[in-house]
Design a protein around this motif. Structure first.
Motif, PDB file in Angstrom:
ATOM      1  N   HIS A 105       0.811  -1.210   0.000  1.00  0.00           N
ATOM      2  CA  HIS A 105       0.000   0.000   0.000  1.00  0.00           C
ATOM      3  C   HIS A 105       0.852   1.272   0.000  1.00  0.00           C
ATOM      4  N   ASN A 106       2.129   1.117  -0.343  1.00  0.00           N
ATOM      5  CA  ASN A 106       3.010   2.264  -0.555  1.00  0.00           C
ATOM      6  C   ASN A 106       3.206   3.089   0.726  1.00  0.00           C
ATOM      7  N   VAL A 107       3.408   2.397   1.840  1.00  0.00           N
ATOM      8  CA  VAL A 107       3.622   3.041   3.136  1.00  0.00           C
ATOM      9  C   VAL A 107       5.056   2.788   3.590  1.00  0.00           C
ATOM     10  N   LEU A 108       5.720   3.841   4.059  1.00  0.00           N
ATOM     11  CA  LEU A 108       7.113   3.758   4.495  1.00  0.00           C
ATOM     12  C   LEU A 108       7.178   3.437   5.983  1.00  0.00           C
ATOM     13  N   LEU A 109       8.075   2.515   6.367  1.00  0.00           N
ATOM     14  CA  LEU A 109       8.296   2.132   7.760  1.00  0.00           C
ATOM     15  C   LEU A 109       9.645   2.676   8.219  1.00  0.00           C
ATOM     16  N   VAL A 110       9.653   3.402   9.328  1.00  0.00           N
ATOM     17  CA  VAL A 110      10.897   3.957   9.867  1.00  0.00           C
ATOM     18  C   VAL A 110      11.074   3.439  11.290  1.00  0.00           C
ATOM     19  N   HIS A 111      12.246   2.881  11.574  1.00  0.00           N
ATOM     20  CA  HIS A 111      12.480   2.192  12.843  1.00  0.00           C
ATOM     21  C   HIS A 111      13.773   2.670  13.485  1.00  0.00           C
ATOM     22  N   SER A 112      13.765   2.802  14.806  1.00  0.00           N
ATOM     23  CA  SER A 112      14.988   3.152  15.537  1.00  0.00           C
ATOM     24  C   SER A 112      15.845   1.898  15.708  1.00  0.00           C
ATOM     25  N   ALA A 113      17.152   2.038  15.498  1.00  0.00           N
ATOM     26  CA  ALA A 113      18.044   0.884  15.490  1.00  0.00           C
ATOM     27  C   ALA A 113      18.234   0.255  16.865  1.00  0.00           C
ATOM     28  N   GLY A 114      18.007   1.034  17.930  1.00  0.00           N
ATOM     29  CA  GLY A 114      18.154   0.491  19.284  1.00  0.00           C
ATOM     30  C   GLY A 114      19.348   1.077  20.008  1.00  0.00           C
ATOM     31  N   ASN A 115      19.335   0.943  21.342  1.00  0.00           N
ATOM     32  CA  ASN A 115      20.330   1.601  22.196  1.00  0.00           C
ATOM     33  C   ASN A 115      21.182   0.612  22.987  1.00  0.00           C
ATOM     34  N   ASP A 116      21.597  -0.474  22.359  1.00  0.00           N
ATOM     35  CA  ASP A 116      22.341  -1.521  23.056  1.00  0.00           C
ATOM     36  C   ASP A 116      23.837  -1.508  22.769  1.00  0.00           C
ATOM     37  N   SER A 117      24.319  -0.510  22.025  1.00  0.00           N
ATOM     38  CA  SER A 117      25.754  -0.389  21.698  1.00  0.00           C
ATOM     39  C   SER A 117      26.293  -1.662  21.055  1.00  0.00           C
ATOM     40  N   GLN A 118      25.540  -2.202  20.092  1.00  0.00           N
ATOM     41  CA  GLN A 118      25.971  -3.449  19.469  1.00  0.00           C
ATOM     42  C   GLN A 118      25.615  -3.494  17.989  1.00  0.00           C
ATOM     43  N   SER A 119      26.215  -4.431  17.296  1.00  0.00           N
ATOM     44  CA  SER A 119      25.943  -4.629  15.879  1.00  0.00           C
ATOM     45  C   SER A 119      24.654  -5.413  15.707  1.00  0.00           C
ATOM     46  N   VAL A 120      23.704  -4.843  14.964  1.00  0.00           N
ATOM     47  CA  VAL A 120      22.476  -5.582  14.681  1.00  0.00           C
ATOM     48  C   VAL A 120      22.639  -6.471  13.456  1.00  0.00           C
ATOM     49  N   ASP A 121      23.823  -6.488  12.874  1.00  0.00           N
ATOM     50  CA  ASP A 121      24.136  -7.500  11.866  1.00  0.00           C
ATOM     51  C   ASP A 121      24.393  -8.844  12.545  1.00  0.00           C
ATOM     52  N   GLU A 122      24.877  -8.787  13.782  1.00  0.00           N
ATOM     53  CA  GLU A 122      25.281  -9.991  14.508  1.00  0.00           C
ATOM     54  C   GLU A 122      24.331 -10.363  15.641  1.00  0.00           C
ATOM     55  N   PRO A 128       4.087  14.073  -3.983  1.00  0.00           N
ATOM     56  CA  PRO A 128       3.242  12.920  -3.643  1.00  0.00           C
ATOM     57  C   PRO A 128       3.255  11.803  -4.674  1.00  0.00           C
ATOM     58  N   ASN A 129       3.850  12.039  -5.851  1.00  0.00           N
ATOM     59  CA  ASN A 129       3.872  10.992  -6.872  1.00  0.00           C
ATOM     60  C   ASN A 129       4.988   9.975  -6.651  1.00  0.00           C
ATOM     61  N   LEU A 130       5.824  10.194  -5.633  1.00  0.00           N
ATOM     62  CA  LEU A 130       6.918   9.259  -5.354  1.00  0.00           C
ATOM     63  C   LEU A 130       6.400   8.020  -4.616  1.00  0.00           C
ATOM     64  N   THR A 131       7.050   6.889  -4.824  1.00  0.00           N
ATOM     65  CA  THR A 131       6.703   5.664  -4.110  1.00  0.00           C
ATOM     66  C   THR A 131       7.486   5.580  -2.800  1.00  0.00           C
ATOM     67  N   ALA A 132       7.059   4.697  -1.924  1.00  0.00           N
ATOM     68  CA  ALA A 132       7.766   4.500  -0.657  1.00  0.00           C
ATOM     69  C   ALA A 132       9.209   4.061  -0.898  1.00  0.00           C
ATOM     70  N   THR A 133       9.403   3.181  -1.866  1.00  0.00           N
ATOM     71  CA  THR A 133      10.751   2.721  -2.197  1.00  0.00           C
ATOM     72  C   THR A 133      11.615   3.874  -2.695  1.00  0.00           C
ATOM     73  N   GLU A 134      11.032   4.748  -3.483  1.00  0.00           N
ATOM     74  CA  GLU A 134      11.777   5.908  -4.000  1.00  0.00           C
ATOM     75  C   GLU A 134      12.122   6.885  -2.879  1.00  0.00           C
ATOM     76  N   VAL A 135      11.170   7.114  -1.973  1.00  0.00           N
ATOM     77  CA  VAL A 135      11.443   8.007  -0.844  1.00  0.00           C
ATOM     78  C   VAL A 135      12.563   7.436   0.024  1.00  0.00           C
ATOM     79  N   LYS A 136      12.527   6.141   0.278  1.00  0.00           N
ATOM     80  CA  LYS A 136      13.599   5.502   1.048  1.00  0.00           C
ATOM     81  C   LYS A 136      14.947   5.701   0.356  1.00  0.00           C
ATOM     82  N   GLN A 137      15.008   5.437  -0.928  1.00  0.00           N
ATOM     83  CA  GLN A 137      16.277   5.532  -1.641  1.00  0.00           C
ATOM     84  C   GLN A 137      16.788   6.969  -1.691  1.00  0.00           C
ATOM     85  N   ILE A 138      15.866   7.910  -1.842  1.00  0.00           N
ATOM     86  CA  ILE A 138      16.257   9.326  -1.846  1.00  0.00           C
ATOM     87  C   ILE A 138      16.882   9.704  -0.511  1.00  0.00           C
TER      88      ILE A 138
END
Length: 528
Positions: A361-378, A467-477
Motif C-alpha cells: 500500500h506504498n507506506v514507508l516504515l521507519v524504525h529506531s536501530a536500538g540503544n544496546d551499543s551493538q551490531s544488529v548485523d550480529e 506525492p507521486n513518489l513511491t515509498a521505495t523511491e522516498v527511502k532511496q532518496i
C-alpha cells in the motif's frame, strides 16, 4: 545548541540535518499536501500546546457515540487507538519482556530436552527458547540483587544522614569531599572498596554508601524509594513468568483480531498515575507546530500525527505491532514511525506480513536501530526487515536509523547506538535532542528513538511536496542524499576500537533534509 540537529555543517559547522537551510531557501514554496504519520509508541499528550492542530482526526467517526461509524473495526477511534487499552478505560503500564513470555509459553515443548530430541521444524524455536531461558536467568539474578541493595539502602539511609550530619551540619557535602574523607579512614583497607555487607555500618561503609548514591544521582530517600518501587515492578512484573498483562485488556494475544483495546490514546486519563511521554517526544520532532511561536519547530508542518499505543514498560507484543501497522495503513498513514525494539520475537511472521502489507500500500516504515551499543548485523533486533537466517530483506520500505552526536570527532556516533553495515540504513541526530514532553513541557533526551522521527519527518516533508513518489523511491532518496563524513569513529560498545564512519551503516551517511528535497524534486519531475 537546543536546535543543533536542524543545522547545516557547511553553514553552521554543526553536523545537523540541514533543515533550517531548506526552510530559509524555500519560503515561497507552494502549499503542500497534508501527510499522515502514524507514531506507534506509548500514550501521547494530546493537550500539549505544540501539538495542537497536528494530531490526526478520523473524519469518518462520530465522537463518543459508541458506534463504529466507519466500520473499520474500532469504536470511536477519533485520534487513533490504544492496543494496550484496558476494559476499564485505562492502559497497561507493565509488560513482561518477550524472553519471559517465550520461556513461559514454550516451556512445555522444550523444558529439559536436548537438541537431538527436537525435530527439524522446531529447531529454531528450541534454540530461541534456550537463548531466552539464559537471558531470563541472567536478568533475574541481576535485578534481584539490585532490588536487595535498594531495600538495604532504604533501611540504612537515616543512619547515614545522621552520621554525616556530624561532619557536615549543612549537609552540603560533595562526592569529592566524601571521597577524600573515605580515603582518610580506609586508605589501607581495600575490602571497603568491594560491595559492602548488609550489616556493615562502620563510618567507612556509610561514607561509601552515600558516595554511591551521589554517583547515580540518588540524593534523597525519595529518590531511592522511587527506584525501589520501579525495580520491584521489574522483578515482579517484567520478569515474572506468571504475570499476565493481558487480563485487563481481555484479549487473546495468540490470535490476530480487530477491536481489542480502547480509544484512549492520551496519557492524561483521570486516575492513571504513570505518565508515559515517549510518544510526545517523538511526535514533537516530526510535527511540533512551526507557526505558533512556541516551544520547538517540527520537521514538517503540514502533517498529522496518528498516535497508536502499544508500548508499556517492557516488550511490545507482536500482535499489537502487527495490528497497529495494519490500522495505520488502512486509515491513511503514509509513514509509520516505530521507535521501539526488542531482542526476541514470538510471532515474527505476523510482523513480516504486516510489513509486506504496508509495502503493498506504498507506506514507508521507519524504525529506531536500538540503544544496546551493538551490531544488529550480529545480534537479533526486532522488528526488522530481515529474519536473521541469511535471507535477503523481505521488503523495500523499511529504514533502520542509528544515532549521531553533534561532535564531529571520534565520538560522532552516539556511544549507546546500535549499528550495522547491513542492517542499519543511515544515521540521524539522536543525542541531546530538545523536544516536547508529556505534561505540556519541553525536555532534552537522547536515544535512537529520537533519530528515527528525524527520518519520518523528512519523509513526510518529501511526500507533502512530491506525492507521486513511491515509498521505495522516498527511502532511496533519503539514503542516497545523506551527508558522508570522512572520519574515524569509536565503535559503540567496543573499547578503543575505531573504524571509518562509513562502515557502520549501509549508506555510510547522515540524514540531510536539504539534499533529500533537492533529489526528490528531480526524481519527481523525471516521473512526470
Amino acid at each position: 545548541m537546543q536546535t543543533w540537529h536542524q543545522k547545516d555543517y557547511q553553514q553552521d559547522t554543526i553536523p545537523g540535518i540541514s533543515l533550517d537551510k531548506w526552510y530559509s531557501l524555500n519560503k515561497k514554496k507552494p502549499k503542500s499536501k497534508s501527510i499522515i504519520v502514524a507514531v506507534i509508541d506509548t500514550q501521547i499528550d494530546l493537550n500539549h500546546e505544540d501539538l495542537q492542530g497536528q494530531i490526526w482526526t478520523n473524519p469518518n467517526e462520530i465522537p463518543n457515540n459508541g458506534i463504529d461509524d466507519d466500520k473499520n473495526g474500532y469504536i470511536d477511534d477519533i485520534n487513533g487507538w490504544s492496543f494496550t487499552g484496558t476494559k476499564s478505560g485505562g492502559y497497561v503500564v507493565w509488560n513482561r519482556y518477550e524472553y519471559v513470555r517465550i520461556v513461559k509459553d514454550w516451556e512445555s515443548l522444550f523444558k529439559n530436552k536436548t537438541e537431538s530430541q527436537i525435530g527439524t521444524q522446531d529447531l529454531y524455536k528450541y534454540k530461541e527458547y534456550q537463548r531466552a531461558l539464559k537471558t531470563l536467568e541472567e536478568k533475574d539474578k541481576y535485578y534481584q540483587n539490585w532490588l536487595k541493595s535498594l531495600k538495604h539502602s532504604v533501611a540504612i539511609y537515616p543512619l547515614v544522614k545522621d552520621t554525616l550530619k556530624h561532619f557536615f551540619p549543612k549537609e552540603d557535602y560533595t562526592y569529592e569531599q566524601l571521597d577524600s574523607m573515605y580515603k582518610k579512614y580506609k586508605i589501607n583497607d581495600k575490602r571497603y572498596r568491594q560491595r559492602r555487607d548488609d550489616n556493615d555500618k562502620d563510618l567507612g561503609a556509610l561514607i561509601d554508601y552515600m558516595m554511591g548514591n551521589l554517583e547515580v544521582n540518588e540524593k534523597t530517600l525519595e529518590d531511592i524509594k522511587d527506584k525501589e518501587i520501579q525495580l520491584d515492578s521489574v522483578v515482579n512484573k517484567n520478569l515474572n513468568l506468571n504475570y499476565n498483562e493481558r487480563l485487563s485488556i481481555g484479549d487473546n494475544p495468540t490470535i490476530l483480531e480487530k477491536g481489542y483495546g480502547n480509544n484512549k490514546v492520551s496519557n492524561t486519563i483521570k486516575g492513571v498515575r504513570t505518565i508515559q511521554d515517549h510518544n510526545t517526544m517523538v511526535s514533537g520532532i516530526i510535527a511540533a507546530n512551526r507557526n505558533n511561536s512556541k516551544g520547538i519547530k517540527g520537521i514538517a508542518q503540514n502533517v498529522k500525527v496518528m498516535p497508536l499505543n502499544i508500548s508499556p514498560s517492557g516488550d511490545e507484543h507482536d500482535k499489537d505491532i502487527t495490528m497497529a501497522i495494519r490500522y495505520a495503513v488502512d486509515n491513511g498513514a503514509k509513514i509509520i514511525n516505530m521507535s521501539f525494539g526488542k531482542e526476541f520475537t514470538m510471532h515474527k511472521e505476523w510482523v513480516y506480513e504486516a510489513f509486506k502489507y504496508a509495502e503493498k500500500h506504498n507506506v514507508l516504515l521507519v524504525h529506531s536501530a536500538g540503544n544496546d551499543s551493538q551490531s544488529v548485523d550480529e545480534n537479533p533486533s526486532y522488528p526488522s526487515d530481515i529474519s536473521y537466517d541469511g535471507s535477503k530483506e523481505m521488503c523495500n520500505n523499511f529504514i533502520n536509523v542509528g544515532s549521531i552526536t553533534h561532535k564531529l570527532s571520534s565520538t560522532f556516533v552516539s556511544d549507546f547506538t546500535n549499528y550495522g553495515k547491513q542492517n542499519v540504513d543511515l544515521f540521524a541526530p539522536g543525542d541531546k535532542i530538545y523536544t516536547t514532553g508529556a505534561g505540556n513541557i519541553y525536555k532534552t533526551e537522547s536515544g535512537t528513538s529520537l533519530a528515527a522521527p528525524m527520518v519520518s519527518g523528512t519523509a513526510a516533508l518529501i511526500w507533502s511536496y512530491y506525492p507521486n513518489l513511491t515509498a521505495t523511491e522516498v527511502k532511496q532518496i533519503i539514503l542516497d542524499s545523506g551527508t558522508a563524513y570522512d572520519l574515524e569513529v569509536l565503535v559503540p560498545g567496543i573499547k578503543d576500537k575505531k573504524v571509518p564512519f562509513s562502515e557502520l551503516s549501509k549508506s555510510g551517511k547522515v540524514l540531510n533534509v536539504y539534499n533529500a528535497m533537492q533529489m526528490a524534486e528531480k526524481v519527481s519531475k523525471h516521473k512526470k
